[in-house]
Design a protein around this motif. Structure first.
Motif, PDB file in Angstrom:
ATOM      1  N   ALA A 128     -61.471 -46.483  29.334  1.00 31.40           N
ATOM      2  CA  ALA A 128     -60.184 -47.009  28.874  1.00 31.40           C
ATOM      3  C   ALA A 128     -59.055 -46.580  29.803  1.00 31.40           C
ATOM      4  O   ALA A 128     -58.223 -47.396  30.201  1.00 31.40           O
ATOM      5  CB  ALA A 128     -59.910 -46.556  27.440  1.00 31.40           C
ATOM      6  N   LEU A 129     -59.030 -45.308  30.164  1.00 34.43           N
ATOM      7  CA  LEU A 129     -57.980 -44.782  31.039  1.00 34.43           C
ATOM      8  C   LEU A 129     -57.913 -45.558  32.354  1.00 34.43           C
ATOM      9  O   LEU A 129     -56.850 -46.025  32.758  1.00 34.43           O
ATOM     10  CB  LEU A 129     -58.237 -43.293  31.320  1.00 34.43           C
ATOM     11  CG  LEU A 129     -57.402 -42.638  32.418  1.00 34.43           C
ATOM     12  CD1 LEU A 129     -55.935 -42.614  32.064  1.00 34.43           C
ATOM     13  CD2 LEU A 129     -57.906 -41.227  32.700  1.00 34.43           C
ATOM     14  N   LYS A 130     -59.043 -45.701  33.006  1.00 39.28           N
ATOM     15  CA  LYS A 130     -59.061 -46.388  34.302  1.00 39.28           C
ATOM     16  C   LYS A 130     -58.660 -47.856  34.172  1.00 39.28           C
ATOM     17  O   LYS A 130     -57.956 -48.395  35.026  1.00 39.28           O
ATOM     18  CB  LYS A 130     -60.449 -46.269  34.939  1.00 39.28           C
ATOM     19  CG  LYS A 130     -60.774 -44.881  35.414  1.00 39.28           C
ATOM     20  CD  LYS A 130     -62.155 -44.832  36.051  1.00 39.28           C
ATOM     21  CE  LYS A 130     -62.446 -43.485  36.664  1.00 39.28           C
ATOM     22  NZ  LYS A 130     -63.749 -43.486  37.352  1.00 39.28           N
ATOM     23  N   THR A 131     -59.100 -48.489  33.094  1.00 39.88           N
ATOM     24  CA  THR A 131     -58.778 -49.903  32.896  1.00 39.88           C
ATOM     25  C   THR A 131     -57.312 -50.100  32.559  1.00 39.88           C
ATOM     26  O   THR A 131     -56.686 -51.057  33.030  1.00 39.88           O
ATOM     27  CB  THR A 131     -59.682 -50.508  31.804  1.00 39.88           C
ATOM     28  OG1 THR A 131     -61.051 -50.300  32.172  1.00 39.88           O
ATOM     29  CG2 THR A 131     -59.434 -51.997  31.653  1.00 39.88           C
ATOM     30  N   GLU A 132     -56.734 -49.201  31.760  1.00 37.82           N
ATOM     31  CA  GLU A 132     -55.309 -49.329  31.409  1.00 37.82           C
ATOM     32  C   GLU A 132     -54.434 -49.256  32.664  1.00 37.82           C
ATOM     33  O   GLU A 132     -53.429 -49.950  32.756  1.00 37.82           O
ATOM     34  CB  GLU A 132     -54.871 -48.266  30.393  1.00 37.82           C
ATOM     35  CG  GLU A 132     -55.669 -48.198  29.105  1.00 37.82           C
ATOM     36  CD  GLU A 132     -55.869 -49.490  28.336  1.00 37.82           C
ATOM     37  OE1 GLU A 132     -55.330 -50.554  28.706  1.00 37.82           O
ATOM     38  OE2 GLU A 132     -56.588 -49.442  27.329  1.00 37.82           O
ATOM     39  N   LYS A 133     -54.831 -48.451  33.621  1.00 40.12           N
ATOM     40  CA  LYS A 133     -54.088 -48.380  34.894  1.00 40.12           C
ATOM     41  C   LYS A 133     -54.093 -49.749  35.578  1.00 40.12           C
ATOM     42  O   LYS A 133     -53.078 -50.179  36.119  1.00 40.12           O
ATOM     43  CB  LYS A 133     -54.698 -47.325  35.823  1.00 40.12           C
ATOM     44  CG  LYS A 133     -54.447 -45.908  35.393  1.00 40.12           C
ATOM     45  CD  LYS A 133     -55.107 -44.917  36.340  1.00 40.12           C
ATOM     46  CE  LYS A 133     -54.883 -43.492  35.886  1.00 40.12           C
ATOM     47  NZ  LYS A 133     -55.553 -42.515  36.766  1.00 40.12           N
ATOM     48  N   LYS A 134     -55.243 -50.420  35.549  1.00 39.52           N
ATOM     49  CA  LYS A 134     -55.333 -51.745  36.163  1.00 39.52           C
ATOM     50  C   LYS A 134     -54.509 -52.765  35.391  1.00 39.52           C
ATOM     51  O   LYS A 134     -53.852 -53.615  35.981  1.00 39.52           O
ATOM     52  CB  LYS A 134     -56.797 -52.184  36.256  1.00 39.52           C
ATOM     53  CG  LYS A 134     -57.574 -51.397  37.307  1.00 39.52           C
ATOM     54  CD  LYS A 134     -58.971 -51.913  37.479  1.00 39.52           C
ATOM     55  CE  LYS A 134     -58.990 -53.182  38.295  1.00 39.52           C
ATOM     56  NZ  LYS A 134     -60.366 -53.645  38.584  1.00 39.52           N
ATOM     57  N   VAL A 163     -69.186 -53.813  29.531  1.00 42.02           N
ATOM     58  CA  VAL A 163     -69.551 -52.431  29.212  1.00 42.02           C
ATOM     59  C   VAL A 163     -68.322 -51.541  29.082  1.00 42.02           C
ATOM     60  O   VAL A 163     -68.197 -50.762  28.142  1.00 42.02           O
ATOM     61  CB  VAL A 163     -70.522 -51.852  30.278  1.00 42.02           C
ATOM     62  CG1 VAL A 163     -70.776 -50.371  30.060  1.00 42.02           C
ATOM     63  CG2 VAL A 163     -71.831 -52.638  30.273  1.00 42.02           C
ATOM     64  N   CYS A 164     -67.385 -51.678  30.022  1.00 44.78           N
ATOM     65  CA  CYS A 164     -66.245 -50.749  30.063  1.00 44.78           C
ATOM     66  C   CYS A 164     -64.882 -51.430  29.931  1.00 44.78           C
ATOM     67  O   CYS A 164     -63.879 -50.753  29.788  1.00 44.78           O
ATOM     68  CB  CYS A 164     -66.285 -49.935  31.354  1.00 44.78           C
ATOM     69  SG  CYS A 164     -65.983 -50.905  32.833  1.00 44.78           S
ATOM     70  N   GLY A 165     -64.841 -52.755  30.029  1.00 44.27           N
ATOM     71  CA  GLY A 165     -63.566 -53.465  29.928  1.00 44.27           C
ATOM     72  C   GLY A 165     -62.814 -53.591  31.239  1.00 44.27           C
ATOM     73  O   GLY A 165     -61.731 -54.179  31.277  1.00 44.27           O
ATOM     74  N   ASN A 166     -63.363 -53.065  32.330  1.00 46.01           N
ATOM     75  CA  ASN A 166     -62.692 -53.177  33.619  1.00 46.01           C
ATOM     76  C   ASN A 166     -62.374 -54.648  33.869  1.00 46.01           C
ATOM     77  O   ASN A 166     -63.187 -55.527  33.579  1.00 46.01           O
ATOM     78  CB  ASN A 166     -63.578 -52.610  34.730  1.00 46.01           C
ATOM     79  CG  ASN A 166     -62.827 -52.330  36.004  1.00 46.01           C
ATOM     80  OD1 ASN A 166     -61.660 -52.673  36.145  1.00 46.01           O
ATOM     81  ND2 ASN A 166     -63.494 -51.698  36.948  1.00 46.01           N
ATOM     82  N   THR A 167     -61.193 -54.903  34.390  1.00 48.35           N
ATOM     83  CA  THR A 167     -60.686 -56.266  34.530  1.00 48.35           C
ATOM     84  C   THR A 167     -60.426 -56.571  36.006  1.00 48.35           C
ATOM     85  O   THR A 167     -59.828 -55.759  36.706  1.00 48.35           O
ATOM     86  CB  THR A 167     -59.386 -56.419  33.706  1.00 48.35           C
ATOM     87  OG1 THR A 167     -59.629 -55.951  32.368  1.00 48.35           O
ATOM     88  CG2 THR A 167     -58.927 -57.858  33.665  1.00 48.35           C
TER      89      THR A 167
END
Length: 189
Positions: A128-134, A163-167
């Motif tokens: 979540a943390l990494k994806t929110e940055k994106k 899996v992780c929500g990365n966009t």
């Protein structure tokens, strides 16, 4: 670390996961509503981004839910509350919200989960943390495009890792965070 400190960190981790779950469930509904508003205002490409981000936030909420359930804790039942404004105003709010999650909330929650030794919570929070940055970066770009009247340069396709929500706006061979193969990505166009 004492046993008491460890137990406190474990309890706080579950409390944090419940809070994160509430935030992500709210974000799913909010971004879906913001997508509808953007479409109404003629911003199809922004609506597309909101749909992709809403899907990513749903993946985060489901990951957080698994952690809560695995701990034997109660998954909160919530009714999302938010206000839909103009797309430009929504983007300003989104940038602030994603910045808070990426720089304050998730780092704090992650530190507590690591102290508790809760690896699955740490993984869910890291995704979540990494994806929110994106997401913050995407929203900043879009707001800049609105302000400079260059929306035509916006991507017309987005991909979300299931899996992780990365966009992504362009699908790499595999997800940078979870290593999921791109053939499994959810496509928004």
């Amino acid at each position: 670390m004492t046993t008491k400190q460890h137990m406190e960190a474990e309890a706080k981790t579950i409390e944090n996961m419940q809070s994160a779950y509430k935030g992500e469930v709210t974000a799913v509904a909010k971004y879906a509503a913001f997508s509808k508003k953007a479409e109404e205002e003629g911003y199809h490409k922004i609506a597309l981004l909101y749909n992709a981000v809403s899907a990513a936030e749903n993946i985060h909420s489901m990951n957080h839910k698994v952690v809560i359930e695995d701990a034997g804790a109660t998954v909160p039942s919530i009714k999302p509350e938010f206000t839909v404004k103009t797309t430009k105003e929504n983007l300003h709010d989104d940038i602030e919200g994603e910045a808070y999650e990426a720089t304050a909330m998730y780092p704090e929650f992650l530190k507590t989960a690591e102290t508790a030794g809760n690896e699955i919570a740490s993984l869910s929070l890291t995704y979540a943390l990494k994806t929110e940055k994106k997401h913050k970066f995407f929203f900043e770009q879009v707001l800049g495009d609105i302000n400079s009247n260059t929306l035509n340069s916006m991507p017309s396709t987005y991909f979300v890792c299931p899996v992780c929500g990365n966009t992504y706006s362009t699908a790499p061979k595999h997800c940078d965070f979870s290593l999921t193969d791109r053939i499994k990505f959810i496509k928004f166009e």
